[in-house]
Design a protein around this motif. Structure first.
Motif, PDB file in Angstrom:
ATOM      1  N   GLU A   1       2.758  -0.353   4.513  1.00 48.66           N
ATOM      2  CA  GLU A   1       1.599   0.532   4.675  1.00 48.66           C
ATOM      3  C   GLU A   1       1.562   1.476   3.491  1.00 48.66           C
ATOM      4  OE1 GLU A   1      -0.200   3.903   7.717  1.00 48.66           O
ATOM      5  OE2 GLU A   1       1.584   2.751   8.295  1.00 48.66           O
ATOM      6  N   PHE A   2       0.490   1.462   2.755  1.00 51.55           N
ATOM      7  CA  PHE A   2       0.363   2.298   1.559  1.00 51.55           C
ATOM      8  C   PHE A   2      -0.134   3.691   1.949  1.00 51.55           C
ATOM      9  CE2 PHE A   2       0.002  -2.034   0.045  1.00 51.55           C
ATOM     10  CZ  PHE A   2       0.901  -2.026  -1.009  1.00 51.55           C
ATOM     11  N   ALA A   3       0.300   4.680   1.140  1.00 52.99           N
ATOM     12  CA  ALA A   3      -0.044   6.074   1.436  1.00 52.99           C
ATOM     13  C   ALA A   3      -1.508   6.353   1.184  1.00 52.99           C
ATOM     14  CB  ALA A   3       0.838   7.014   0.598  1.00 52.99           C
ATOM     15  N   ARG A   4      -1.967   5.806   0.124  1.00 46.93           N
ATOM     16  CA  ARG A   4      -3.382   6.020  -0.205  1.00 46.93           C
ATOM     17  C   ARG A   4      -4.231   4.915   0.416  1.00 46.93           C
ATOM     18  NH1 ARG A   4      -4.257   6.749  -6.425  1.00 46.93           N
ATOM     19  NH2 ARG A   4      -6.348   7.135  -5.579  1.00 46.93           N
ATOM     20  N   ASP A   5      -5.489   5.181   0.597  1.00 42.36           N
ATOM     21  CA  ASP A   5      -6.455   4.253   1.193  1.00 42.36           C
ATOM     22  C   ASP A   5      -5.972   3.822   2.590  1.00 42.36           C
ATOM     23  OD1 ASP A   5      -6.689   2.803  -2.053  1.00 42.36           O
ATOM     24  OD2 ASP A   5      -7.999   4.355  -1.187  1.00 42.36           O
ATOM     25  N   SER A   6      -6.424   2.634   3.002  1.00 42.20           N
ATOM     26  CA  SER A   6      -6.045   2.135   4.337  1.00 42.20           C
ATOM     27  C   SER A   6      -5.516   0.723   4.255  1.00 42.20           C
ATOM     28  CB  SER A   6      -7.257   2.201   5.278  1.00 42.20           C
ATOM     29  OG  SER A   6      -8.345   1.477   4.726  1.00 42.20           O
TER      30      SER A   6
ATOM     31  N   VAL B   1       3.778   4.449  -1.182  1.00 41.21           N
ATOM     32  CA  VAL B   1       4.033   3.765   0.082  1.00 41.21           C
ATOM     33  C   VAL B   1       4.374   4.783   1.141  1.00 41.21           C
ATOM     34  CG1 VAL B   1       5.528   2.126   1.285  1.00 41.21           C
ATOM     35  CG2 VAL B   1       4.799   1.644  -1.065  1.00 41.21           C
ATOM     36  N   ARG B   2       3.661   4.631   2.274  1.00 35.81           N
ATOM     37  CA  ARG B   2       3.934   5.541   3.373  1.00 35.81           C
ATOM     38  C   ARG B   2       5.012   4.990   4.285  1.00 35.81           C
ATOM     39  NH1 ARG B   2      -1.239   6.834   6.566  1.00 35.81           N
ATOM     40  NH2 ARG B   2      -1.645   7.940   4.612  1.00 35.81           N
ATOM     41  N   GLN B   3       4.911   3.629   4.582  1.00 36.93           N
ATOM     42  CA  GLN B   3       5.850   3.069   5.548  1.00 36.93           C
ATOM     43  C   GLN B   3       5.955   1.569   5.312  1.00 36.93           C
ATOM     44  OE1 GLN B   3       4.876   4.015   9.623  1.00 36.93           O
ATOM     45  NE2 GLN B   3       6.049   2.302  10.419  1.00 36.93           N
ATOM     46  N   GLN B   4       7.142   1.021   5.619  1.00 34.00           N
ATOM     47  CA  GLN B   4       7.371  -0.405   5.572  1.00 34.00           C
ATOM     48  C   GLN B   4       7.993  -0.849   6.889  1.00 34.00           C
ATOM     49  OE1 GLN B   4       9.804  -0.716   2.037  1.00 34.00           O
ATOM     50  NE2 GLN B   4       8.032  -1.391   0.808  1.00 34.00           N
ATOM     51  N   ALA B   5       7.636  -2.116   7.316  1.00 36.24           N
ATOM     52  CA  ALA B   5       8.182  -2.626   8.576  1.00 36.24           C
ATOM     53  C   ALA B   5       8.490  -4.097   8.419  1.00 36.24           C
ATOM     54  CB  ALA B   5       7.191  -2.409   9.712  1.00 36.24           C
ATOM     55  N   ALA B   6       9.484  -4.586   9.199  1.00 40.47           N
ATOM     56  CA  ALA B   6       9.891  -5.996   9.111  1.00 40.47           C
ATOM     57  C   ALA B   6       8.992  -6.909   9.907  1.00 40.47           C
ATOM     58  CB  ALA B   6      11.328  -6.136   9.589  1.00 40.47           C
TER      59      ALA B   6
ATOM     60  N   CYS C   1      -1.250 -11.255   2.328  1.00 37.16           N
ATOM     61  CA  CYS C   1      -2.614 -10.756   2.481  1.00 37.16           C
ATOM     62  C   CYS C   1      -2.593  -9.231   2.405  1.00 37.16           C
ATOM     63  CB  CYS C   1      -3.216 -11.178   3.819  1.00 37.16           C
ATOM     64  SG  CYS C   1      -3.388 -12.949   4.050  1.00 37.16           S
ATOM     65  N   ASP C   2      -3.709  -8.679   2.084  1.00 41.52           N
ATOM     66  CA  ASP C   2      -3.924  -7.231   2.173  1.00 41.52           C
ATOM     67  C   ASP C   2      -4.861  -6.974   3.333  1.00 41.52           C
ATOM     68  OD1 ASP C   2      -2.312  -6.654   0.033  1.00 41.52           O
ATOM     69  OD2 ASP C   2      -3.941  -6.792  -1.434  1.00 41.52           O
ATOM     70  N   TYR C   3      -4.404  -6.068   4.200  1.00 44.58           N
ATOM     71  CA  TYR C   3      -5.176  -5.734   5.391  1.00 44.58           C
ATOM     72  C   TYR C   3      -5.772  -4.345   5.224  1.00 44.58           C
ATOM     73  CZ  TYR C   3      -6.191  -4.309  10.208  1.00 44.58           C
ATOM     74  OH  TYR C   3      -6.803  -3.827  11.332  1.00 44.58           O
ATOM     75  N   ASP C   4      -7.115  -4.304   5.192  1.00 43.42           N
ATOM     76  CA  ASP C   4      -7.838  -3.038   5.119  1.00 43.42           C
ATOM     77  C   ASP C   4      -8.154  -2.636   6.549  1.00 43.42           C
ATOM     78  OD1 ASP C   4      -9.550  -0.911   4.749  1.00 43.42           O
ATOM     79  OD2 ASP C   4     -10.694  -1.851   3.129  1.00 43.42           O
ATOM     80  N   SER C   5      -7.314  -1.727   7.077  1.00 45.46           N
ATOM     81  CA  SER C   5      -7.458  -1.367   8.488  1.00 45.46           C
ATOM     82  C   SER C   5      -8.752  -0.619   8.757  1.00 45.46           C
ATOM     83  CB  SER C   5      -6.252  -0.522   8.934  1.00 45.46           C
ATOM     84  OG  SER C   5      -6.144   0.648   8.129  1.00 45.46           O
ATOM     85  N   ALA C   6      -9.258   0.109   7.755  1.00 45.22           N
ATOM     86  CA  ALA C   6     -10.499   0.860   7.967  1.00 45.22           C
ATOM     87  C   ALA C   6     -11.688  -0.085   8.080  1.00 45.22           C
ATOM     88  CB  ALA C   6     -10.700   1.865   6.833  1.00 45.22           C
ATOM     89  N   ALA C   7     -11.717  -1.057   7.178  1.00 48.85           N
ATOM     90  CA  ALA C   7     -12.839  -2.005   7.192  1.00 48.85           C
ATOM     91  C   ALA C   7     -12.594  -3.157   8.149  1.00 48.85           C
ATOM     92  CB  ALA C   7     -13.089  -2.541   5.787  1.00 48.85           C
ATOM     93  N   GLY C   8     -11.361  -3.334   8.580  1.00 48.68           N
ATOM     94  CA  GLY C   8     -11.041  -4.435   9.481  1.00 48.68           C
ATOM     95  C   GLY C   8     -11.037  -5.776   8.785  1.00 48.68           C
ATOM     96  N   ARG C   9     -10.753  -5.782   7.462  1.00 44.60           N
ATOM     97  CA  ARG C   9     -10.763  -7.027   6.704  1.00 44.60           C
ATOM     98  C   ARG C   9      -9.367  -7.363   6.216  1.00 44.60           C
ATOM     99  NH1 ARG C   9     -15.545  -4.910   4.452  1.00 44.60           N
ATOM    100  NH2 ARG C   9     -14.394  -4.218   2.605  1.00 44.60           N
ATOM    101  N   ILE C  10      -9.064  -8.641   6.207  1.00 46.30           N
ATOM    102  CA  ILE C  10      -7.816  -9.162   5.663  1.00 46.30           C
ATOM    103  C   ILE C  10      -8.172 -10.017   4.463  1.00 46.30           C
ATOM    104  CG2 ILE C  10      -5.802 -10.586   6.107  1.00 46.30           C
ATOM    105  CD1 ILE C  10      -6.002  -9.828   9.031  1.00 46.30           C
TER     106      ILE C  10
END
Length: 736
Positions: free
Chosen positions: A78-83, A50-55, A110-119
């Motif tokens: 926000e996970f450290a690996r992938d997007s 895990v890179r970062q967490q937010a409320a 949900c899982d948000y793939d910021s690179a692909a723009g998919r939730i």
């Protein structure tokens, strides 16, 4: 003492050391406890992945300054690996390209793939499709998903939202509700920007009619469904099946058009749609190339249209009915959703088989009006067909065919045909076993049916023309009475059969018996080639009050002031009968005849009165009986019987010879002759009396007698024949 002080000092020293040690341990223990507490209050260090967490988390996408959607989450990782980003308590609001939408998606994670723009949402997901509140811009504030009259609610799982395209998708089972119904399917894709939702397979719907409230729901199923938000349409792909109580429906596809509240206002079915209605007494089937249904805003069917090779069938206890056309249009009553009018258009063809009777109809258009007889039940009230032809066959083999520019039908209870009428070039054909076909034409007609079944009376009016074999007729009105099997013609009736023509005020025809009766100012003409009376080479005419014609026997009986004339021959009587087969004329009661005498210049007319007269074609003899009286110029003759031998000379039938018998009296001026038999020879203008002691009186008291007396109309010579021989007397002058 010194030892006791030392011991006491040692004890106090030990106690001091213990207290000091305890204090140090306590201080260090307290500090350790405080450090532990502080360590507990400090968030745990994120895992290495895990890179970062937010409320709180949210982001939006804009296009041309207009917001397309907003994604919100109460917590994000926000996970450290992938997007990938883990979103929790996710709320997505979709506004559409024009900002007129307020679609919402809600799920726990949900899982948000910021690179692909998919939730990707793996758990249960709620989706609400709704229009934006009127007159307001898209709001960033989230509104909880609750059912409303204009919202479509969808529940599913494992949903993917592509932020680049605005498409929501899943392959999992879907349950949804919409205004007036619910549904299920497997898999859904929703293009939020285009406003298009597609249910992928195994679609089923349950729709509740708005009125009446007690009506059973409609169960629909299909392979897939497409919802176009902006177009307000639902397209259900087939095979489509529907059921509502006793009604069932199938089609290849159905298109629903929705109103602003997303209620169905019109439905169109394509691909051989078929509707079946089952009842305790039978079933009804309707099929066509396309169905169209229009619904009222308040609910209920307003209009139904079937297009292309429309076919309607009914079968049950009463019988079997079939009807086909190019189009069917049905108008419905608002309060009960019952048809009030049905219109079949284009090549209408119908068949009905009931209680041994068959009915066939062809028309360019058929319009039927219905009346409500009870709640949920209607019956036929009347119908109208244009450019129509109707064929009816009874159980006993009678055939009836009708055609006209317009046919109208009136119905009694239980859809029983009560009356059929029409106008415009009416043509009727009727065939009954054992009699010739009957053909009639008119401007209008009316056909009434009996409660027991079958027609009872048929009336035609307006230039009626009738044909039966060689018999033709024209009249203003005609009436067929089925029970009596009669045809009644009225108003300027004109009959023709071969070369015989009859005019009368009314005529009754018995087709099966081969008889007719004409009444009122009867006028019959025997034209050339008619095998009528042959008094002269000219048409024979008969006037009477009544005519009874036995067509099968070739016998015509005239009665009531009968008068016949042909050439110079005229005959009157109370009754006159002519047998065309035998060529025999018979006149009875108050007979009067007028015949020209041959060789007379100028022509001399004989007038004869009797109680009976007979004439046979080919013989040329008129036979008269019963108080015969004949008169010609200055001669009068009385006798029980008289025969006039005639021949045609110069186109006129003339008397050649007259024979009176049975007690004859001949009078000329003052002369009076009696005998059993008297003969008159026109060529010589002489009388010959014989039999019964002939006597001739001169009116002055003188007489002459003999076995045979001969005298002349224009002379004073008398020939007397007796047993002593013959002699001639000239002393009796003739007064002229």
């Amino acid at each position: 003492m010194r030892r006791s002080r030392a011991a006491r000092y040692a004890r106090w020293s030990a106690l001091a050391v213990f207290l000091l040690a305890a204090t140090v341990v306590g201080v260090y223990g307290y500090r350790a406890w405080r450090a532990a507490e502080q360590r507990r209050q400090v968030p745990p260090a994120p895992p290495p992945t895990v890179r970062q967490q937010a409320a709180e988390f949210s982001f939006s996408r804009l296009e041309g300054g207009r917001k397309l959607f907003t994604v919100r989450a109460s917590r994000t990782t926000e996970f450290a690996r992938d997007s990938l980003n883990r979103l929790e308590d996710v709320r997505i609001t979709l506004y559409g390209r024009r900002g007129d939408r307020f679609d919402r998606i809600h799920t726990r994670q949900c899982d948000y793939d910021s690179a692909a723009g998919r939730i990707l949402c793996g758990g249960a997901v709620q989706l609400a499709l709704a229009a934006a509140p009127a007159g307001s811009a898209p709001a960033d504030d989230w509104t909880e998903i609750v059912p409303t009259p204009s919202t479509v609610l969808i529940e599913t799982a494992q949903v993917t939202f592509d932020s680049a395209t605005g498409v929501v998708r899943t392959d999992q089972p879907v349950e949804f509700t919409f205004p007036g119904g619910t549904g299920r399917a497997v898999g859904i894709s929703y293009d939020s920007r285009a406003g298009v939702a597609r249910l992928h397979r195994e679609v089923s719907l349950r729709v509740w009619p708005a009125v009446p409230a007690s009506t059973a729901p409609v169960e629909l199923s299909g392979t897939s469904l497409e919802f176009r938000r902006d177009a307000h349409t639902l397209r259900l792909a087939g095979p489509v099946r529907a059921r509502q109580a006793a009604r069932s429906f199938t089609a290849d596809a159905v298109l629903f058009e929705l109103d602003s509240s997303f209620r169905i206002r019109r439905a169109r079915a394509r691909g051989q749609p078929q509707l079946v209605v089952r009842a305790p007494t039978g079933w009804h089937l309707l099929r066509a190339e396309q169905f169209s249904v229009e619904l009222r805003a308040t609910g209920g069917v307003e209009r139904f249209v079937a297009d292309g090779r429309v076919e309607l069938r009914s079968e049950g206890a009463p019988g079997r009915d079939e009807l086909a056309a190019e189009q069917l249009v049905a108008e419905f009553v608002a309060q009960d959703a019952l048809p009030r009018e049905m219109r079949f258009v284009g090549r209408v063809r119908g068949r009905s088989h009931r209680e041994g009777q068959a009915l066939e109809l062809t028309a360019s258009e058929l319009r039927a009006r219905l009346a409500q007889v009870s709640r949920g039940s209607v019956e036929l009230r009347d119908a109208e067909a244009t450019a129509a032809a109707l064929a009816w066959q009874s159980a006993d083999g009678e055939h009836l065919q009708l055609s006209g520019n317009r046919l109208q039908a009136q119905f009694a209870r239980s859809n029983r045909l009560h009356e059929l009428s029409g106008d415009g070039d009416i043509v009727l054909r009727r065939a009954v076993t054992g009699s010739p076909e009957q053909l009639s034409r008119s401007r209008t007609f009316s056909l009434r049916f009996s409660p027991a079944g079958g027609w009872s009376e048929l009336e035609q009016s307006g230039d009626v023309r009738y044909r039966e074999g060689e018999l033709t007729a024209r009249a203003e009105r005609a009436q067929f009475v089925h029970a009596e099997n009669t045809l009644q013609l009225r108003g300027g009736v004109i009959l023709r059969e071969g070369a015989v023509r009859t005019a009368a005020e009314s005529v009754v025809v018995w087709p099966q018996r081969g008889e007719l009766v004409a009444a009122g100012a009867v006028r019959t003409s025997f034209l050339e080639g008619s095998a009528g009376p042959e008094f002269a080479p000219a048409p024979a005419h008969v006037a009477a009050e009544r005519l009874h014609l036995h067509r099968a026997l070739g016998r015509a009986v005239f009665s009531g002031s009968v008068r016949l004339w042909q050439g110079t021959v005229a005959i009157e009587a109370a009754q006159m009968e002519f047998d065309r087969t035998a060529g025999r004329l018979l006149a009875e009661t108050a007979v009067r005849a007028a015949v020209v005498e041959a060789a007379a210049t100028p022509p001399r007319l004989w007038r004869v009165a009797a109680g009976w007269l007979e004439y046979r074609n080919g013989e040329g003899t008129l036979r008269l009986q019963r108080e015969v009286q004949a008169e010609s110029a200055d001669v009068r003759l009385r006798a029980p019987q008289l025969e006039l031998d005639t021949a045609v000379e110069a186109g006129t039938r003339r008397i050649l010879r007259a024979v009176a018998s049975g007690g004859v009296v001949v009078e000329q001026g003052r002369r009076r002759a009696t005998a059993e038999l008297a003969e008159y020879f026109a060529s010589e203008e002489k009388f010959v009396l014989r039999g019964g002691a002939p006597v001739l009186h001169d009116g002055l008291g003188n007489s002459v007698s003999g076995a045979e007396l001969t005298f002349y109309r224009a002379g004073d010579t008398i020939l007397v024949k007796s047993e002593e021989g013959s002699r001639t007397l000239t002393r009796y002058r003739v007064e002229r």
